[in-house]
Design a protein around this motif. Structure first.
Motif, PDB file in Angstrom:
ATOM      1  N   GLU A 149       0.829  -1.208   0.000  1.00 48.25           N
ATOM      2  CA  GLU A 149       0.000   0.000   0.000  1.00 48.25           C
ATOM      3  C   GLU A 149       0.860   1.252   0.000  1.00 48.25           C
ATOM      4  N   ALA A 150       1.976   1.220   0.735  1.00 44.38           N
ATOM      5  CA  ALA A 150       2.893   2.365   0.751  1.00 44.38           C
ATOM      6  C   ALA A 150       3.499   2.589  -0.628  1.00 44.38           C
ATOM      7  N   ARG A 151       3.831   1.499  -1.304  1.00 45.52           N
ATOM      8  CA  ARG A 151       4.413   1.618  -2.648  1.00 45.52           C
ATOM      9  C   ARG A 151       3.402   2.197  -3.634  1.00 45.52           C
ATOM     10  N   LYS A 152       2.146   1.747  -3.541  1.00 39.12           N
ATOM     11  CA  LYS A 152       1.110   2.282  -4.417  1.00 39.12           C
ATOM     12  C   LYS A 152       0.942   3.784  -4.199  1.00 39.12           C
ATOM     13  N   PHE A 153       0.889   4.172  -2.938  1.00 39.16           N
ATOM     14  CA  PHE A 153       0.706   5.580  -2.616  1.00 39.16           C
ATOM     15  C   PHE A 153       1.871   6.421  -3.121  1.00 39.16           C
ATOM     16  N   LEU A 154       3.097   5.999  -2.833  1.00 38.11           N
ATOM     17  CA  LEU A 154       4.266   6.779  -3.218  1.00 38.11           C
ATOM     18  C   LEU A 154       4.473   6.776  -4.729  1.00 38.11           C
ATOM     19  N   SER A 155       4.119   5.679  -5.398  1.00 40.19           N
ATOM     20  CA  SER A 155       4.248   5.627  -6.853  1.00 40.19           C
ATOM     21  C   SER A 155       3.369   6.669  -7.534  1.00 40.19           C
ATOM     22  N   GLU A 188       7.296  -2.411  11.167  1.00 42.40           N
ATOM     23  CA  GLU A 188       6.471  -1.638  10.248  1.00 42.40           C
ATOM     24  C   GLU A 188       7.186  -0.364   9.815  1.00 42.40           C
ATOM     25  N   MET A 189       7.956   0.224  10.715  1.00 45.89           N
ATOM     26  CA  MET A 189       8.732   1.403  10.350  1.00 45.89           C
ATOM     27  C   MET A 189       9.807   1.052   9.320  1.00 45.89           C
ATOM     28  N   CYS A 190      10.411  -0.117   9.458  1.00 50.47           N
ATOM     29  CA  CYS A 190      11.408  -0.569   8.481  1.00 50.47           C
ATOM     30  C   CYS A 190      10.773  -0.726   7.096  1.00 50.47           C
ATOM     31  N   VAL A 191       9.567  -1.270   7.068  1.00 53.28           N
ATOM     32  CA  VAL A 191       8.848  -1.466   5.812  1.00 53.28           C
ATOM     33  C   VAL A 191       8.609  -0.125   5.119  1.00 53.28           C
ATOM     34  N   ILE A 192       8.142   0.859   5.887  1.00 57.15           N
ATOM     35  CA  ILE A 192       7.874   2.177   5.317  1.00 57.15           C
ATOM     36  C   ILE A 192       9.167   2.860   4.895  1.00 57.15           C
ATOM     37  N   ARG A 207      12.942   4.016  -1.761  1.00 56.46           N
ATOM     38  CA  ARG A 207      12.677   3.654  -3.153  1.00 56.46           C
ATOM     39  C   ARG A 207      12.117   4.836  -3.930  1.00 56.46           C
ATOM     40  N   ALA A 208      11.296   5.654  -3.260  1.00 54.03           N
ATOM     41  CA  ALA A 208      10.650   6.801  -3.906  1.00 54.03           C
ATOM     42  C   ALA A 208      11.485   8.076  -3.839  1.00 54.03           C
ATOM     43  N   LEU A 209      12.635   8.034  -3.147  1.00 54.74           N
ATOM     44  CA  LEU A 209      13.470   9.231  -2.969  1.00 54.74           C
ATOM     45  C   LEU A 209      12.662  10.378  -2.353  1.00 54.74           C
ATOM     46  N   ALA A 210      11.788  10.060  -1.418  1.00 55.25           N
ATOM     47  CA  ALA A 210      10.872  11.053  -0.865  1.00 55.25           C
ATOM     48  C   ALA A 210      11.609  12.307  -0.376  1.00 55.25           C
TER      49      ALA A 210
END
Length: 371
Positions: free
Chosen positions: A15-21, A71-75, A81-84
């Motif tokens: 879900e985090a990847r979908k959002f950031l993508s 969960e923090m590691c996952v985020i 990955r997204a270079l936020a």
């Protein structure tokens, strides 16, 4: 023994990847890179706050989600990955963790809910110039109520509303909470190789501060905080390294030369294979670090150093070889390869260079073998 993430944690990652993508593309990163007036992307930051990610590892009694460090590691991996281009790491990995491990009940009750809501943006001010910060040689001082001295560079120091400052107090060192919008604080932006994660010089001239933890315990708290942040930074690096491998692989399949994809050339295959191997080594070490962090294991210093070193090597190599795989166009401003190379170089020295973490790893192993 299964060291993999649970199904719920994998779902969170997806879900985090979908959002950031969708909401944090390289176009958003370039908005910050191309506009010197921007220190971060306010739109992305607002949405990250609204998603509640800042409260991932903050207990529910302080307004957080109370999930945990896994969960923090996952985020963290997805943010890397997204270079936020947001002050997430400074606020969540350093500032909030410092309060969690050393803050008083009153300090945590006051500040942590404001971190979750985005009202407080934090940073960690330990560096006083080139070299690894040494609590025994600090020039910044704390007299029990006020801080004086200069910290440079401070990641996200120009954005933050509050800072945790490592300062000399008496014969030792202490961690001090300072409101950066209060009196006695002067901030100046500092240019770096990676403008999408801003830095500043912060001068304290009798700035009011509150001690975090016991007086003189700053050295031990500093080491404990870096061990925790190192694992999270390693996951950011791992996310970036994996994205570089994907970019290089996709390009090698699509780019034709002499009538066939360049991925068919042995030299390119070797590049991609070596990137993959280094990334997998880094992932193994990161999972070890995640386990130690989430269980507060005695092996955390060793695991943190190992994950940090492996991830730094993997990200630097992957970002470099991604450019090489793209050939001449890989060096151009228009192609996104350099965005990852910049971030890889920056993260490799944040919270200590590889040399520092090699020394930490050796020390941890010596203590383990002597026990």
């Amino acid at each position: 023994m299964n060291f993999d993430f649970s199904e719920d944690q994998k779902f969170l990652a997806g879900e985090a990847r979908k959002f950031l993508s969708a909401q944090c593309t390289t176009a958003h990163v370039r908005e910050v890179l191309n506009d010197k007036a921007k220190s971060h992307h306010e739109g992305v930051w607002k949405q990250v706050v609204e998603m509640g990610w800042l409260g991932t590892a903050i207990p529910e009694e302080y307004g957080g989600l109370g999930l945990g460090m896994l969960e923090m590691c996952v985020i963290a991996e997805e943010m890397g990955r997204a270079l936020a281009p947001v002050p997430f790491a400074s606020t969540a990995y350093f500032f909030a963790e410092a309060l969690k491990i050393a803050g008083s009940e009153a300090q945590k009750s006051d500040i942590l809910p404001k971190v979750v809501s985005g009202e407080v943006v934090g940073c960690y001010a330990s560096s006083e110039g080139p070299g690894n910060p040494d609590p025994a040689k600090l020039s910044t001082s704390f007299d029990g109520s006020k801080v004086s001295g200069t910290k440079i560079p401070v990641t996200d120091g120009d954005i933050a509303t509050h800072a945790i400052v490592l300062a000399k107090e008496g014969a030792g060192a202490s961690l001090v909470l300072v409101d950066l919008n209060g009196p006695g604080v002067t901030r100046t932006p500092v240019e770096t190789l990676e403008p999408t994660r801003s830095h500043a010089e912060i001068k304290f001239d009798g700035a009011p501060g509150q001690r975090i933890g016991e007086a003189g315990a700053g050295g031990d708290l500093h080491d404990a905080l870096l061990n925790r942040a190192a694992v999270l930074l390693a996951f950011e690096q791992l996310g970036g390294a994996d994205r570089c491998l994907e970019m290089a692989t996709d390009f090698a399949k699509e780019r034709y030369a002499f009538g066939r994809p360049i991925g068919g050339n042995q030299a390119i295959k070797h590049k991609l294979a070596e990137m993959y191997v280094k990334n997998q080594v880094a992932r193994s070490n990161c999972y070890y670090g995640a386990w130690a962090l989430s269980t507060d294991a005695a092996e955390l210093p060793e695991a943190a150093a190992a994950s940090r070193l492996a991830a730094s090597e993997a990200y630097w190599f992957a970002s470099k070889e991604n450019i090489q795989t793209h050939g001449g166009m890989g060096f151009t401003w228009e192609v996104d390869c350099h965005l990852f190379y910049r971030r890889a170089k920056l993260l490799a020295v944040q919270a200590g260079s590889p040399k520092v973490w090699k020394e930490k790893l050796v020390s941890a192993l010596e203590r383990k073998n002597a026990a």
